[in-house]
Design an enzyme around this catalytic site. Structure first.
Site, PDB file in Angstrom:
ATOM      1  N   GLU A 250      22.074  11.046  23.649  1.00  0.00           N
ATOM      2  CA  GLU A 250      21.851   9.629  23.852  1.00  0.00           C
ATOM      3  C   GLU A 250      23.161   8.688  23.261  1.00  0.00           C
ATOM      4  OE1 GLU A 250      17.467   9.152  22.152  1.00  0.00           O
ATOM      5  OE2 GLU A 250      17.316  10.195  23.598  1.00  0.00           O
TER       6      GLU A 250
ATOM      7  N   GLU B  70      15.027   1.375  20.033  1.00  0.00           N
ATOM      8  CA  GLU B  70      15.358   2.529  21.659  1.00  0.00           C
ATOM      9  C   GLU B  70      16.129   1.436  22.195  1.00  0.00           C
ATOM     10  OE1 GLU B  70      14.782   4.601  22.714  1.00  0.00           O
ATOM     11  OE2 GLU B  70      12.856   5.207  21.884  1.00  0.00           O
TER      12      GLU B  70
ATOM     13  N   HIS C  54      17.980   5.885  18.658  1.00  0.00           N
ATOM     14  CA  HIS C  54      17.349   6.008  19.810  1.00  0.00           C
ATOM     15  C   HIS C  54      18.087   5.727  21.133  1.00  0.00           C
ATOM     16  CE1 HIS C  54      15.464   9.748  19.162  1.00  0.00           C
ATOM     17  NE2 HIS C  54      15.008   9.441  18.157  1.00  0.00           N
TER      18      HIS C  54
END
Length: 1161
Positions: free
Chosen positions: A926, A1101, A1020
């Site tokens: 990531e 995210e 993330h």
């Protein structure tokens, strides 16, 4: 004399004592009377007293009301039964009077209650059925009915759901129902006209039909139905019921097929049915049901697909001659339409797939026209998107039939191994530690799922959390199954469970936690920034932690001086090639760290020299032979804003899937595949030295880069050249499958056979006059944003030499689809996925780097962080400190940054500052998380208007948790093959040093300092959703019952998300969710929230793709957009308290359901 026989069965005059009447029937009696009164119903001979004699009348009258067209009275009856848990007395009455008219009417009532006409209360009633053990009652009643003589196939022919219809009044004769020999009748004006008497129904058959229809509704919502039947040892019993009733009454076909289909979902039950000759029964069913399209035949195929999951049942299937039956039915698939065709094709392909796993089945399929029929169906099936999955399944089935379901690799495990340290405790001595830990999701649930923040990568999944449009298969039908059991904790919501208390007490002892005061020395009254600055670059005495397992020391590297010169030369006698293009101006390469505090940045050449030095200092397990060119260029994305590309062209997708099928059947393709790159051979050949294999030693190979000298060379007779032996690189094998087509295979994570998704490799000897197609064959995600506008990124060496932008998105004809290669394991049914894309190169002989997303290496971090800190070394506006939190398993430093406002002489005010924890890159693939992290550092260190923010908060930042995974090109895990985001509940001091030490920092802040962090944020990347959003923790959305009754402050919980939606155009609050799932208990977000009571424990995210909502809709995420997200996050932290204060003065915050919509992966 059927009437006499019937009266005898009722047994009113029997000398046995009268049954004890539940008071519930008295209440139902009064409700029925009120309904008749309101409907102006004429009643004759109705007993005024409340007693046993009123039960038959009440039951019969209830049936009349429930089957009538008067919705008001029906709702009253259903509401009473629902709220008073009336299903229990009804089932008891049915069990005690199954052969009587009362039992027949009771079965009718129960059926009406679970019919769709009951609306929302239907689910409540079904839940009550599960609570009162409906199954044992149904089995008991069926046993009694099977002993009777009513199963000769005679009697009424109406279905269970049919009702008499006419416009004349209905007269219901209830002879002997009153129990005193008198006759009672009820006349409802405007109702049905048929006269229902005892002669209208067969002896028990109507009760059987109603009971079977009720069971069909109940078992569909009972996820534990197969297990319950097995525990009752009644699998064969249901098969017997099927054989006796199915061929006697056509009205029972559908419910019986539905019950047996549900029962066969258990493999053990399928095996028992197979031994009980169920295939012979199914063969007879085909004789009864014609091949014309209808729901019964579809249900039969679905049942057969479940039965054939057992290998022995496949053999029984072939011996019974069932393959011919299936072929004949599927031959007329063109007669089917819509969802029926979709379900039929999936069932048939599933049956073929199960058969192909046996030798006899594979032989039978090859000798029949099954494969050609499936191929013909795939080429002619409807163009709807839902049929794409059918073609993918067919591709997997054909691979199995032709024995090509295994990847063309010597072994699936990663060819690079790391010896995991063994310790004295049972955890590390477990054989599971050295084995592949697999996925860590529900996903979910491996590899789904779910993915991303919480390790969801699954087929079930799970990866995190995916958009509804990206779900592979959605369960069709109404409500989800009820009755799922949930394991509840025995303690409070924020208390640790008993099973973990001993380990946690040992790890979280105050003595151990107190040792971490070294990292909070800015709160000490003896701490002075001047003394800290003098120690920079000087190694401090080693501080050993608890038994010497972890060494903490100051950064011992060399800092650039004020003129940008390194205080220490690179050293060594080996010359290092510095490409001439690297002397370009800073603006050309967009290395945009500019100081707003008056300090000078080092010259670019010196940064590159430092990069070479740090790259050669970094420990690695993977065999490195060079430094990637984009890394020494500090490559970023282009200045221009890139838009998302179009969604995958489904015509192209199907064309590629058909090509995959053609390869499986070994049709002539006109080209012989050729292996052009194989990492296993490079390692095993012995041509690589120990240093190239990552071993430390005096003869260690000096890594450099010679791309500029090699760029421009082109050999038209040779294929492309590949290389991935550099930091974060990942490519295991390249096979030329066409003149301009290559099949690529990724390397699994270290010590693992899974987690193949991240790729980063180099291609050379490219031509500029033809498009190249790359097929990355062994991806593990069940779906990807590559089908929804995402493109891979490329970096051209020759473009960089021409002063053109660095990383750009490129690629056409992008498709991500399921292929036929099967996962490892005999029982595995999951297959890999292929990412296919086409690239056209602008420069002949160019060297091009291709990656999943813009890479960010560990070496780059270790170069850029000191560079950033040097810009504020003499600043009076920000105080920053670099510490080595711990050493990784391969002895690389894991940095910890402390950033806050200037520390003056008033230490009382310093104690009032809250701590904010931010971590990143727990999943090495990531890389977008690192770019967000650099945006945070950029804002805190050299940004404007941060003085107030730094005066109120102390930022503790761990920019890279999984250093080993990043260095060695892993996608999800590190050197132990474990997902580090599943280790936060009980991290191991040696095996998970970064997680262990970070958690100890949080523990010190909460339990020693006495003030828990105001925010804990884990960064993330998300591979299956667009935009940026939060995952948080809400008591109201927890899987634990005790959590859901715990009060919480929604203003505090949602303030950061609301502030973020104001400051960041890429953040979508609608995508945030605050569920606490059982499978996420060991993630950073949930473990920190639960153990330390930190309300604002979040995961941020960020999509690999871009935005599809809000003002930035259609924008692809590059480095500048991710920087903006990081900067906006800092601004949001600074304004979230103001948001709370404004809400307290104004209106209350909306309920979570109205503000944040939770989504399903």
């Amino acid at each position: 004399m059927e009437g006499t026989s019937s009266r005898t069965e009722v047994g009113v005059a029997s000398p046995s004592p009268p049954p004890v009447i539940d008071p519930w029937f008295d209440g139902l009696h009064q409700i029925v009377l009120s309904c008749f009164t309101q409907s102006r119903v004429e009643m004759e001979c109705v007993a005024k007293e409340v007693g046993a004699s009123n039960v038959p009348w009440t039951i019969a009258s209830t049936v009349t009301i429930l089957t009538s067209d008067v919705d008001v009275q029906r709702k009253v009856i259903v509401e009473y039964i629902c709220t008073s848990n009336g299903i229990k007395p009804l089932l008891e009455l049915l069990e005690s009077s199954s052969h009587t008219k009362v039992g027949e009417k009771t079965a009718k009532i129960i059926l009406e209650l679970v019919s769709p006409k009951s609306g929302k209360q239907r689910t409540v009633i079904l839940k009550q059925c599960l609570d009162v053990n409906y199954l044992s009652v149904a089995v008991s009643v069926l046993k009694q009915l099977l002993k009777g003589s009513g199963f000769s196939g005679t009697g009424t022919t109406g279905t269970a759901s049919s009702t008499a219809s006419s416009s004349t009044p209905v007269t219901l004769s209830l002879e002997d129902f009153s129990g005193n020999g008198s006759a009672s009748s009820i006349v409802i004006r405007g109702g049905n006209s048929n006269t229902i008497t005892a002669d209208d129904l067969g002896n028990g058959m109507q009760t059987t039909m109603d009971l079977l229809w009720f069971l069909a509704s109940a078992v569909a919502k009972d996820s534990h139905f197969p297990d319950k039947v097995r525990q009752m040892l009644k699998v064969k019993f249901f098969h017997d019921v099927f054989k006796k009733v199915f061929f006697a009454k056509s009205a029972t076909h559908f419910p019986l097929l539905k019950i047996l289909r549900q029962l066969s979902k258990c493999r053990n039950a399928s095996e028992i049915l197979g031994k009980d000759k169920v295939m012979q029964t199914v063969k007879k069913c085909f004789a009864v049901l014609n091949s014309q399209p209808h729901a019964k035949l579809l249900m039969l195929f679905e049942w057969l697909a479940l039965l054939t999951r057992d290998r022995k049942n496949c053999i029984r299937f072939l011996k019974a001659g069932m393959l011919v039956k299936v072929l004949n039915c599927f031959r007329h698939w063109s007669h089917w339409k819509g969802k029926g065709l979709l379900k039929l094709s999936k069932s048939v392909i599933s049956i073929y797939t199960h058969l192909a796993r046996t030798k006899s089945g594979k032989k039978s399929l090859a000798h029949s026209d099954a494969i050609s029929m499936i191929r013909s169906f795939c080429e002619s099936c409807p163009q709807e998107r839902s049929f794409d999955d059918v073609i993918m399944r067919a591709c997997a089935m054909i691979h199995v039939c032709y024995g090509k379901e295994t990847l063309p690799l010597e072994r699936l495990e990663c060819p690079i191994k790391f010896e995991v340290p063994r310790t004295s405790d049972s955890f590390t001595n477990s054989p599971l530690l050295l084995a592949d830990s697999g996925s860590s999701s529900d996903e979910d649930d491996p590899e789904a799922e779910g993915d991303d923040e919480d390790g969801s990568e699954s087929d079930n999944d799970n990866d995190s959390e995916s958009d509804n449009s990206l779900v592979d298969e959605e369960e069709e039908g109404g409500d989800a199954p009820i009755g799922e059991s949930r394991r509840q904790s025995r303690k409070g919501s924020l208390a640790r469970s008993d099973s973990n208390s001993e380990v946690d007490n040992e790890m979280m002892s105050l003595d151990k936690i107190a040792q971490f005061s070294y990292y909070f020395r800015e709160f000490s009254s003896q701490y002075t920034p001047e003394g800290e600055m003098k120690s920079l670059g000087v190694k401090m005495d080693k501080l050993e932690q608890s038994g010497g397992d972890c060494i903490i020391e100051e950064y011992d590297g060399n800092w650039p001086d004020d003129n940008g010169n390194l205080e220490e030369s690179i050293g060594g006698d080996t010359p290092i090639n510095l490409p001439h293009a690297l002397s370009l101006p800073i603006s050309t390469h967009k290395y945009s760290w500019t100081s707003r505090h008056g300090a000078k940045l080092p010259r670019m050449e010196n940064l590159r020299k430092l990069y070479f030095r740090m790259a050669n200092k970094t420990s690695h397990v993977s065999p490195f032979v060079k430094i990637a060119y984009p890394d020494i260029c500090f490559g970023l994305s282009g200045k221009q804003v890139e838009n998302l590309c179009a969604t995958t062209d489904r015509v192209v997708l199907r064309k590629k899937m058909f090509s995959c099928i053609a390869k499986a059947v070994a049709e002539t393709v006109g080209f012989r595949p050729k292996v052009v790159y194989y990492l296993d051979d490079l390692i095993d050949s012995g041509n690589m030295s120990e240093s190239q294999l990552g071993k430390a030693g005096k003869g260690k190979l000096t890594l450099n880069n010679n791309d500029e000298n090699e760029a421009g060379r082109f050999d038209s007779k040779s294929p492309l050249t590949f290389e991935s032996r550099f930091e974060s690189g990942n490519l295991r094998k390249a096979v030329q499958s066409g003149d301009y087509e290559y099949d690529l295979f990724l390397t699994s994570d270290i010590n693992s056979s899974r987690h193949n998704q991240w790729f980063y490799f180099q291609v050379g000897n490219v031509s500029d006059d033809a498009p190249y197609t790359f097929n990355i064959v062994n991806c593990i995600k069940t779906n990807s944003l590559f089908n929804y506008g995402m493109q891979p990124v490329i970096f051209s060496v020759m473009d960089a030499m021409k002063q053109k932008p660095g990383w750009v998105r490129s690629g056409s004809q992008l498709c991500y689809y399921k292929n036929g290669y099967k996962f490892t394991g005999k029982k595995s049914t999951r297959t890999y996925h292929t990412l296919s894309f086409t690239l056209t190169f602008a420069n002949k002989g160019d060297i091009v780097y291709i990656a999943y997303y813009i890479p960010y290496t560990y070496t780059r971090l270790m170069v850029e962080v000191p560079n950033l800190l040097s810009t504020v070394k003499h600043s009076d506006k920000v105080h920053c400190r670099y510490d080595v939190l711990c050493k990784s398993l391969d002895h690389n430093d894991i940095p910890l940054l402390t950033i806050t406002g200037p520390i003056g002489g008033d230490h009382t005010r310093m104690q009032d500052r809250d701590v904010v924890f931010i971590t990143s890159r727990v999943h090495p693939g990531e890389t977008n998380a690192s770019w967000v992290m650099m945006g945070i550092l950029r804002k805190l260190l050299v940004g404007n208007h941060v003085e107030d923010l730094l005066q109120r908060y102390v930022f503790k930042i761990v920019p890279m948790l999984n250093v080993e995974g990043v260095v060695n090109g892993c996608h999800r895990s590190g050197l132990t093959s474990q997902d580090l985001n599943r280790c936060w509940m009980k991290p191991h001091e040696i095996l998970h040093p970064s997680i262990y030490n970070t958690k100890m920092l949080v523990a010190y802040c909460s339990r020693v300092r006495g003030r828990e962090p105001t925010v804990f944020l884990d960064l993330h990347g998300h591979s299956r959703r667009k935009n940026a959003f939060f995952y948080g923790c809400s008591f109201a959305r927890s899987w634990r019952q005790e959590d859901r009754v715990t009060p919480e402050n929604p203003q505090k919980l949602y303030a950061l998300a609301e502030s973020m939606s104001v400051h960041c155009p890429y953040f979508v609050m609608h995508f945030c969710h605050y569920d606490v799932r059982k499978s996420r208990e060991t993630t950073a977000r949930v473990a920190i929230w639960r153990e330390f009571g930190i309300t604002r424990s979040f995961t941020l995210e960020c999509s690999y793709c871009g935005c599809d909502r809000g003002p930035s809709k259609g924008v692809s995420f590059g480095t500048s957009q991710l920087w903006e997200i990081g900067e906006a996050l800092c601004e949001s932290i600074g304004t979230m308290e103001c948001k709370i204060q404004s809400q307290q003065k104004g209106e209350e915050i909306d309920a979570p359901e109205a503000v944040i919509e939770s989504f399903i992966e």
